[in-house]
Write a protein that holds these residues in place. Structure first.
Motif, PDB file in Angstrom:
ATOM      1  N   ARG A 217       0.859  -1.187   0.000  1.00  0.00           N
ATOM      2  CA  ARG A 217       0.000   0.000   0.000  1.00  0.00           C
ATOM      3  C   ARG A 217       0.895   1.238   0.000  1.00  0.00           C
ATOM      4  N   ARG A 218       0.549   2.200  -0.832  1.00  0.00           N
ATOM      5  CA  ARG A 218       1.369   3.423  -0.916  1.00  0.00           C
ATOM      6  C   ARG A 218       0.756   4.511  -0.049  1.00  0.00           C
ATOM      7  N   GLU A 219       1.533   5.013   0.892  1.00  0.00           N
ATOM      8  CA  GLU A 219       1.065   6.085   1.784  1.00  0.00           C
ATOM      9  C   GLU A 219       1.710   7.388   1.320  1.00  0.00           C
ATOM     10  N   PRO A 220       1.007   8.517   1.549  1.00  0.00           N
ATOM     11  CA  PRO A 220       1.528   9.801   1.055  1.00  0.00           C
ATOM     12  C   PRO A 220       2.941  10.119   1.559  1.00  0.00           C
ATOM     13  N   GLY A 221       3.276   9.682   2.769  1.00  0.00           N
ATOM     14  CA  GLY A 221       4.582  10.059   3.327  1.00  0.00           C
ATOM     15  C   GLY A 221       5.749   9.212   2.831  1.00  0.00           C
ATOM     16  N   HIS A 222       5.459   8.128   2.126  1.00  0.00           N
ATOM     17  CA  HIS A 222       6.555   7.260   1.674  1.00  0.00           C
ATOM     18  C   HIS A 222       7.499   8.002   0.732  1.00  0.00           C
ATOM     19  N   VAL A 223       8.760   7.750   0.852  1.00  0.00           N
ATOM     20  CA  VAL A 223       9.813   8.350  -0.004  1.00  0.00           C
ATOM     21  C   VAL A 223       9.578   9.848  -0.220  1.00  0.00           C
ATOM     22  N   ASP A 224       9.154  10.533   0.843  1.00  0.00           N
ATOM     23  CA  ASP A 224       8.907  11.986   0.787  1.00  0.00           C
ATOM     24  C   ASP A 224       7.984  12.365  -0.366  1.00  0.00           C
ATOM     25  N   GLY A 225       7.054  11.494  -0.698  1.00  0.00           N
ATOM     26  CA  GLY A 225       6.082  11.825  -1.742  1.00  0.00           C
ATOM     27  C   GLY A 225       6.580  11.562  -3.154  1.00  0.00           C
ATOM     28  N   ASP A 226       7.801  11.063  -3.301  1.00  0.00           N
ATOM     29  CA  ASP A 226       8.275  10.721  -4.649  1.00  0.00           C
ATOM     30  C   ASP A 226       7.480   9.532  -5.192  1.00  0.00           C
ATOM     31  N   LEU A 227       7.557   9.341  -6.515  1.00  0.00           N
ATOM     32  CA  LEU A 227       6.701   8.331  -7.150  1.00  0.00           C
ATOM     33  C   LEU A 227       7.451   7.069  -7.547  1.00  0.00           C
ATOM     34  N   GLY A 228       8.751   7.094  -7.409  1.00  0.00           N
ATOM     35  CA  GLY A 228       9.482   5.897  -7.802  1.00  0.00           C
ATOM     36  C   GLY A 228      10.903   5.910  -7.296  1.00  0.00           C
ATOM     37  N   LEU A 229      11.451   4.722  -7.283  1.00  0.00           N
ATOM     38  CA  LEU A 229      12.812   4.523  -6.812  1.00  0.00           C
ATOM     39  C   LEU A 229      13.383   3.401  -7.669  1.00  0.00           C
ATOM     40  N   ALA A 230      14.494   3.655  -8.318  1.00  0.00           N
ATOM     41  CA  ALA A 230      15.082   2.620  -9.181  1.00  0.00           C
ATOM     42  C   ALA A 230      16.552   2.493  -8.837  1.00  0.00           C
ATOM     43  N   MET A 231      16.926   1.302  -8.454  1.00  0.00           N
ATOM     44  CA  MET A 231      18.277   1.083  -7.954  1.00  0.00           C
ATOM     45  C   MET A 231      18.958   0.020  -8.804  1.00  0.00           C
ATOM     46  N   ALA A 232      20.036   0.395  -9.457  1.00  0.00           N
ATOM     47  CA  ALA A 232      20.720  -0.554 -10.341  1.00  0.00           C
ATOM     48  C   ALA A 232      21.811  -1.287  -9.576  1.00  0.00           C
ATOM     49  N   GLY A 233      22.037  -2.540  -9.961  1.00  0.00           N
ATOM     50  CA  GLY A 233      23.141  -3.287  -9.381  1.00  0.00           C
ATOM     51  C   GLY A 233      24.477  -2.715  -9.832  1.00  0.00           C
ATOM     52  N   THR A 234      25.512  -3.042  -9.097  1.00  0.00           N
ATOM     53  CA  THR A 234      26.869  -2.614  -9.454  1.00  0.00           C
ATOM     54  C   THR A 234      27.712  -3.878  -9.645  1.00  0.00           C
ATOM     55  N   PRO A 235      28.883  -3.770 -10.268  1.00  0.00           N
ATOM     56  CA  PRO A 235      29.714  -4.972 -10.414  1.00  0.00           C
ATOM     57  C   PRO A 235      30.006  -5.636  -9.064  1.00  0.00           C
ATOM     58  N   ASP A 236      30.142  -4.830  -8.007  1.00  0.00           N
ATOM     59  CA  ASP A 236      30.414  -5.419  -6.691  1.00  0.00           C
ATOM     60  C   ASP A 236      29.164  -6.005  -6.054  1.00  0.00           C
ATOM     61  N   ASP A 382      25.176  -5.370 -19.209  1.00  0.00           N
ATOM     62  CA  ASP A 382      25.245  -6.621 -18.443  1.00  0.00           C
ATOM     63  C   ASP A 382      26.647  -7.227 -18.458  1.00  0.00           C
ATOM     64  N   ARG A 383      27.434  -6.836 -19.449  1.00  0.00           N
ATOM     65  CA  ARG A 383      28.807  -7.362 -19.508  1.00  0.00           C
ATOM     66  C   ARG A 383      29.682  -6.815 -18.387  1.00  0.00           C
ATOM     67  N   ARG A 384      29.181  -5.805 -17.663  1.00  0.00           N
ATOM     68  CA  ARG A 384      30.013  -5.284 -16.570  1.00  0.00           C
ATOM     69  C   ARG A 384      29.964  -6.199 -15.352  1.00  0.00           C
ATOM     70  N   PHE A 385      29.021  -7.145 -15.351  1.00  0.00           N
ATOM     71  CA  PHE A 385      28.921  -8.051 -14.208  1.00  0.00           C
ATOM     72  C   PHE A 385      29.849  -9.246 -14.401  1.00  0.00           C
ATOM     73  N   HIS A 386      30.677  -9.500 -13.401  1.00  0.00           N
ATOM     74  CA  HIS A 386      31.585 -10.637 -13.475  1.00  0.00           C
ATOM     75  C   HIS A 386      30.754 -11.911 -13.571  1.00  0.00           C
ATOM     76  N   GLY A 387      31.161 -12.799 -14.457  1.00  0.00           N
ATOM     77  CA  GLY A 387      30.492 -14.099 -14.532  1.00  0.00           C
ATOM     78  C   GLY A 387      29.470 -14.198 -15.644  1.00  0.00           C
ATOM     79  N   VAL A 388      29.080 -13.057 -16.258  1.00  0.00           N
ATOM     80  CA  VAL A 388      28.176 -13.156 -17.412  1.00  0.00           C
ATOM     81  C   VAL A 388      29.003 -13.724 -18.564  1.00  0.00           C
ATOM     82  N   PRO A 389      28.591 -14.899 -19.097  1.00  0.00           N
ATOM     83  CA  PRO A 389      29.442 -15.564 -20.083  1.00  0.00           C
ATOM     84  C   PRO A 389      29.610 -14.744 -21.364  1.00  0.00           C
ATOM     85  N   GLY A 390      30.733 -14.965 -22.013  1.00  0.00           N
ATOM     86  CA  GLY A 390      30.964 -14.320 -23.307  1.00  0.00           C
ATOM     87  C   GLY A 390      32.077 -13.303 -23.227  1.00  0.00           C
TER      88      GLY A 390
END
Ligand SMILES: Cc1cc2nc3c(=O)[nH]c(=O)nc-3n(C[C@H](O)[C@H](O)[C@H](O)COP(=O)(O)OP(=O)(O)OC[C@H]3O[C@@H](n4cnc5c(N)ncnc54)[C@H](O)[C@@H]3O)c2cc1C
Length: 461
Positions: A217-236, A382-390
């Protein structure tokens, strides 16, 4: 001259697949043939709910700014209708928090318009509008099995069975043009082989993404009222996550891992996994939010690009589009936008006539540059991730290193963030990231310290 099947009036096209690519293709074809029949193996639901033929529809779908513009071009008024049904307009940088390289992107209004909503709502509304055209009809619960042809290199229709009687007789749909928009499991390479043509070359990036998705459930106070959060993985730490507002005051939360790392489906494990993402923000929201369902899984083994544009020979009367041509690692959120851009390409190509012998080659060749940029972003990224073949070529390694620098610079200079998001939203090609002015900003920004990942900068005017 069009060869018409006996007893059939006017020109006809058959589209296999009534998902985003098939519907948008039907929309374009309706301007050029008398009738478009769309076949789908599913029962298409009245309500905006996920369906079996599009299993990814239960998971987070971000619509890129270029995709929203393209949809509006094909279906004017769509955005307003969706907003009336609860979709949320969002500035991609001003209303959404991005965390790349573990750092929050500096904020400002970017002018990149996004729309936040569930995938089933989007698809239902697109379907409603496309099928409102009397030239377009849909046959549900039909599985396309094979093509009919004239024995001289021309496809003349589709043979299918109804799901209610799969062992029953085949039904035939005659067509001047058949379009396969049946998604990543497309039978088109096999269909080509059975007709005596070479299948397309296939490129794969075996990234083995696992998603787990849960609504809150989305409440008005969540994330200071922002509408989205997108977090990308890193090589580590290749784990990623999104939290996107949807109609009905909901969040959809998607967690992702790669190469066998699977976000757990039990609620405690799901939360614990969220706590291991490159930034704690998402976990802080969901641990206090009310869950609305149980986590669900989706596995995506590999990004796949089929090189139809390189075919030396192909039958007349057959096109392939959408995920059937290229399906991208979904964390980049590109598939629906590319399907839409391909429909716009088809519209341009058809303006030069439906009947010319090179229609398929012209279409695929014009689509190739449209696919190049998102493929470079997703497959190269995706090639920046260790272990992705190729093999990782030098260019990709250099580019990935530079993009990481851009993302770090975007944590201190909002203009760099906008430039990055314009590329990620497919508004401009990746080459824009190496313009002299942006390079200078990236270098300057690297001399300033990044901001704390927990406290995003306020939205600048
Ligand atoms: C987990 C996940 C998350 C994603 N997230 C995003 C995102 O955030 N943003 C984004 O833009 N894209 C995203 N995508 C991609 C997006 O879902 C697709 O690119 C988009 O749906 C266009 O695909 P399509 O229409 O070509 O094929 P699909 O959506 O796969 O549809 C294929 C259709 O063909 C039908 N069909 C299949 N075979 C037959 C047959 N033999 N006979 C009759 N009918 C058949 C199916 O029932 C279905 O309706 C995601 C994908 C996945 C897997």
């Amino acid at each position: 001259m069009t060869q018409r099947s006996p007893g059939r009036d006017g020109t006809a096209a058959v589209v296999v697949g009534a998902s985003m690519a098939g519907l948008l293709t039907a929309r374009v074809l309706a301007e050029h043939v008398d009738r478009v029949v769309v076949l789908d193996r599913d029962t298409l639901p009245e309500d905006a709910v996920p369906r079996g033929g599009v299993p990814q529809s239960a998971h987070a779908h971000g619509l890129l700014a270029r995709g929203l513009r393209g949809l509006e071009e094909l279906l004017p008024g769509l955005t307003a209708d969706l907003v009336a049904q609860g979709a949320l307009r969002a500035d991609m940088q001003g209303d959404v928090r991005w965390v790349n390289e573990g750092l929050p992107m500096a904020r400002r209004r970017s002018g990149l318009d996004g729309l936040l909503l569930s995938r089933p709502l989007l698809e239902r509304e697109v379907r409603r509008r496309v099928l409102a055209d009397p030239r377009v009809s849909v046959c549900e619960r039909v599985v396309a099995r094979s093509l009919t042809h004239d024995g001289a290199g021309r496809v003349t229709g589709v043979l299918g069975v109804t799901r209610d009687d799969p062992a029953g007789p085949h039904r035939r749909w005659d067509a001047d043009l058949v379009v396969d928009a049946s998604g990543r499991q497309s039978p088109a390479p096999w269909w080509l082989s059975t007709l005596g043509f070479e299948p397309p070359e296939e490129e794969r990036v075996e990234v083995d993404v696992a998603y787990a998705t849960r609504h809150y459930r989305r409440e008005p106070g969540h994330v200071d009222g922002d509408l989205g959060l997108a977090m990308a993985g890193t090589p580590d730490n290749p784990r990623g996550g999104v939290l996107l507002a949807q109609e009905g005051d909901r969040w959809i939360c998607g967690l992702s891992g790669i190469l066998g790392d699977r976000p757990p489906l039990d609620p405690e494990g799901f939360e614990a996994y969220a706590a291991t993402l490159p930034s704690p923000v998402l976990h802080e929201v969901i641990r206090a939010a009310v869950p609305l369902d149980e986590p669900r899984r989706f596995r995506f083994p590999a990004s796949v690009r089929r090189r139809y544009e390189r075919l030396a020979r192909s039958p007349r009367g057959l096109l392939v589009t959408g995920d059937a041509v290229c399906s991208f690692d979904p964390v980049y959120g590109q598939g629906m936008t590319v399907a839409c851009l391909e429909a716009l390409v088809l519209r341009d190509v058809l303006r030069q006539g439906l009947e010319r012998p090179t229609l398929a080659q012209d279409f695929w060749r014009a689509c190739a540059p449209v696919v190049d940029a998102p493929w470079q972003i997703a497959a190269g990224g995706d090639r920046r991730f260790h272990g992705v073949p190729g093999p990782v070529d030098r260019r990709t390694r250099l580019l990935n290193g530079y993009v990481a620098r851009v993302q770090r610079a975007a944590a201190v200079d909002p203009a760099v963030g906008t430039a990055f998001l314009r590329v990620a939203n497919l508004e401009v090609p990746p080459s824009h990231l190496v313009s002299p002015s942006l390079l200078a900003r990236v270098v300057r920004s690297s001399r300033r310290p990044p901001v704390d990942a927990r406290r995003p900068e306020p939205v600048a005017a």
